[in-house]
Design a protein around this motif. Structure first.
Motif, PDB file in Angstrom:
ATOM      1  N   ARG A   1       5.024   0.149  -6.063  1.00  0.00           N
ATOM      2  CA  ARG A   1       4.488   0.585  -4.779  1.00  0.00           C
ATOM      3  C   ARG A   1       5.037   1.994  -4.524  1.00  0.00           C
ATOM      4  O   ARG A   1       6.232   2.216  -4.579  1.00  0.00           O
ATOM      5  N   LEU A   2       4.165   2.954  -4.239  1.00  0.00           N
ATOM      6  CA  LEU A   2       4.564   4.347  -4.079  1.00  0.00           C
ATOM      7  C   LEU A   2       4.813   4.678  -2.612  1.00  0.00           C
ATOM      8  O   LEU A   2       4.003   4.386  -1.734  1.00  0.00           O
TER       9      LEU A   2
ATOM     10  N   LEU B   1      -1.546   6.851 -11.063  1.00  0.00           N
ATOM     11  CA  LEU B   1      -1.949   6.082  -9.895  1.00  0.00           C
ATOM     12  C   LEU B   1      -3.346   5.506 -10.040  1.00  0.00           C
ATOM     13  O   LEU B   1      -3.651   4.454  -9.458  1.00  0.00           O
TER      14      LEU B   1
ATOM     15  N   CYS C   1       5.888   8.208  -0.548  1.00  0.00           N
ATOM     16  CA  CYS C   1       6.052   9.660  -0.698  1.00  0.00           C
ATOM     17  C   CYS C   1       6.569  10.258   0.607  1.00  0.00           C
ATOM     18  O   CYS C   1       6.385   9.690   1.680  1.00  0.00           O
TER      19      CYS C   1
ATOM     20  N   ILE D   1      -2.686   9.526  -2.127  1.00  0.00           N
ATOM     21  CA  ILE D   1      -1.401   9.097  -1.545  1.00  0.00           C
ATOM     22  C   ILE D   1      -1.430   9.045  -0.017  1.00  0.00           C
ATOM     23  O   ILE D   1      -0.558   8.437   0.593  1.00  0.00           O
TER      24      ILE D   1
ATOM     25  N   THR E   1       0.833  -1.191   0.000  1.00  0.00           N
ATOM     26  CA  THR E   1       0.000   0.000   0.000  1.00  0.00           C
ATOM     27  C   THR E   1       0.871   1.245   0.000  1.00  0.00           C
ATOM     28  O   THR E   1       2.047   1.205   0.374  1.00  0.00           O
ATOM     29  N   THR E   2       0.295   2.368  -0.416  1.00  0.00           N
ATOM     30  CA  THR E   2       1.028   3.630  -0.481  1.00  0.00           C
ATOM     31  C   THR E   2       1.302   4.162   0.925  1.00  0.00           C
ATOM     32  O   THR E   2       0.432   4.117   1.794  1.00  0.00           O
TER      33      THR E   2
ATOM     34  N   ASN F   1       9.629  -0.536  -5.743  1.00  0.00           N
ATOM     35  CA  ASN F   1       9.154   0.604  -4.964  1.00  0.00           C
ATOM     36  C   ASN F   1       9.694   1.901  -5.554  1.00  0.00           C
ATOM     37  O   ASN F   1      10.881   1.992  -5.901  1.00  0.00           O
TER      38      ASN F   1
END
Length: 458
Positions: free
Chosen positions: A278-279, A259, A281, A304, A165-166, A238
């Motif tokens: 997989r993001l 996304l 931030c 996000i 998951t983000t 990632n």
């Protein structure tokens, strides 16, 4: 597990005193002479050595040199009932943690010194344990810290790392968001795939767009060949977007579309390519505040902000400053081929008293400067500034050649006056703050300051 402490002293009263004082907090081993101390040192991994300077057939400093040759990071305190300024200078030059005179006038202060010495030993051992663990888990970053704030943070990251998951990392500049992103990657299901990192605030919009999306040959001047972007290269792995709040409105819109459907087009192409990354931030500003100010898209924010994790500033990580300082000192000693250290108690007090507005990055740069500028030997408080911009706790006064010619009582009085004057100045005249900086109980410190006229009853 309780720490192990070796007490070497031919005075039975001193051995008994220390054994009784430490019996509930440590395993205390006693030796009355040098050969017995050697035997114990060879068979036990001691966390701290308390060594008398004058033994029946040995000099304490000579024994400690011998011990440190076997275990270079051994933490030791020299004790003596025949105080000599030259012994104090020698102890400092040998890199011992502290130098204590007998009889001990303040048992609380003695316990505080021993406690701090054990903390230094624990920091060395923690770093060694982390390195061994990292050697087994290739690619995982070294995360130093045992404060309650860091324990909570690592618990949160371990919980979320294995979930696909983000993650949004929020925190002040210099708190180590990039390290935590690599930590998530190393503990994720995608750890054996790519980890790509982009600083959104460090690149112009056009360059950031081409870096993320890639481009076809001839898409713009200088595009000599087709090039894959990070969205494409991160497939299966990632992607870490640092300082995402600095991304332009146009790129925010483009990222939102990627996304939403996990596809994109290279610049200069209409062919859509699928991607599965997989993001992760990060931002040093409140994204919700940026949304309210109209600088960040609300729909992207909710996309996000799935799992948000806050990284605590260094000033809220109680006890981690000296652990990080020890880690960075070892790191830069190895890098520069130096042998700087260890830190003196005054240096540690100064490091812990500073608020570190630049967080871990500021501390790292401070220690790097010290290691680069120092030829070697112990690091005192005076060595930390002004490049580190510390609000310095007072350093121990330098012993000049003339001081060595004084009698012990005169030298001690001179030392105490100079120390207390500097301590009170550093604390802004506040005795309670001075007590906190020095580690001396307030009432005891007040009596000493009153003795020299620094405070009065009025």
């Amino acid at each position: 597990m309780l720490p192990k402490i070796l007490v070497v002293d031919d005075d039975r009263y001193t051995r008994t005193l220390l054994e009784q004082m430490l019996r509930t907090s440590a395993h205390v081993h006693l030796a009355s002479e040098g050969d017995e101390a050697r035997r114990l040192f060879a068979t036990h991994d001691f966390n701290l050595v308390l060594m008398d300077q004058r033994l029946p057939s040995h000099q304490g400093l000579d024994l400690l040199r011998e011990f440190r040759a076997q275990r270079p990071r051994m933490v030791a305190i020299l004790m003596t009932g025949f105080a000599d300024v030259r012994d104090a200078v020698a102890a400092v030059r040998e890199g011992l943690f502290d130098y204590l005179t007998k009889p001990f006038e303040d048992l609380e202060a003695l316990e505080a010194v021993i406690g701090k010495a054990l903390e230094i030993d624990a920091a060395y051992r923690e770093i060694d344990t982390l390195r061994i663990r990292l050697a087994k888990a290739s690619g995982a970053p070294l995360v130093v810290g045992q404060s309650a704030a860091m324990t909570r943070l690592l618990g949160q990251l371990q919980q979320v790392a294995g979930l696909d998951t983000t993650v949004l990392l929020e925190g002040e500049s210099g708190t180590g968001k990039d390290v935590m992103a690599r930590y998530i990657h190393a503990h994720s299901q995608r750890a054996d795939q790519a980890f790509l990192e982009v600083n959104c605030g460090g690149l112009p919009e056009s360059l950031l767009e081409s870096l993320l999306f890639g481009y076809e040959k001839g898409a713009f001047t200088g595009a000599a060949q087709a090039t894959a972007g990070y969205f494409e290269k991160a497939n299966g792995g990632n992607l870490f977007l640092d300082e995402i709040a600095d991304m332009s409105p146009k790129l925010q819109s483009n990222l939102l579309r990627v996304l939403q459907d996990h596809s994109f087009c290279r610049i200069g192409s209409t062919h859509r390519r699928s991607t599965d990354f997989r993001l992760i931030c990060a931002t040093n500003r409140s994204l919700l505040g940026e949304v309210k100010a109209g600088r960040f898209r609300e729909d992207l924010y909710y996309r996000i902000n799935v799992v948000a994790v806050f990284l605590p500033p260094l000033r809220e990580r109680e006890g981690d400053v000296f652990r990080l300082a020890v880690h960075f000192l070892e790191l830069f000693n190895a890098k520069f081929g130096k042998q700087c250290g260890p830190f003196t108690p005054a240096a540690l007090a100064s490091l812990e008293a500073h608020s570190w507005p630049g967080n871990v990055r500021e501390l790292q740069h401070c220690i790097e400067r010290v290691a680069a500028m120092q030829p070697g030997g112990v690091i005192d408080a005076v060595h930390l500034g002004p490049g580190c911009s510390l609000q310095m706790a007072p350093a121990s006064p330098t012993l000049t050649p003339s001081a060595a010619e004084l009698g012990y009582q005169e030298a001690r009085a001179s030392f105490e006056q100079a120390y207390l004057k500097g301590l009170l100045e550093a604390a802004g005249g506040n005795v309670s703050e001075a007590a906190r900086l020095s580690g001396i109980p307030r009432q005891n410190l007040y009596v000493r300051m009153k003795r020299w006229g620094f405070v009065t009853d009025s």
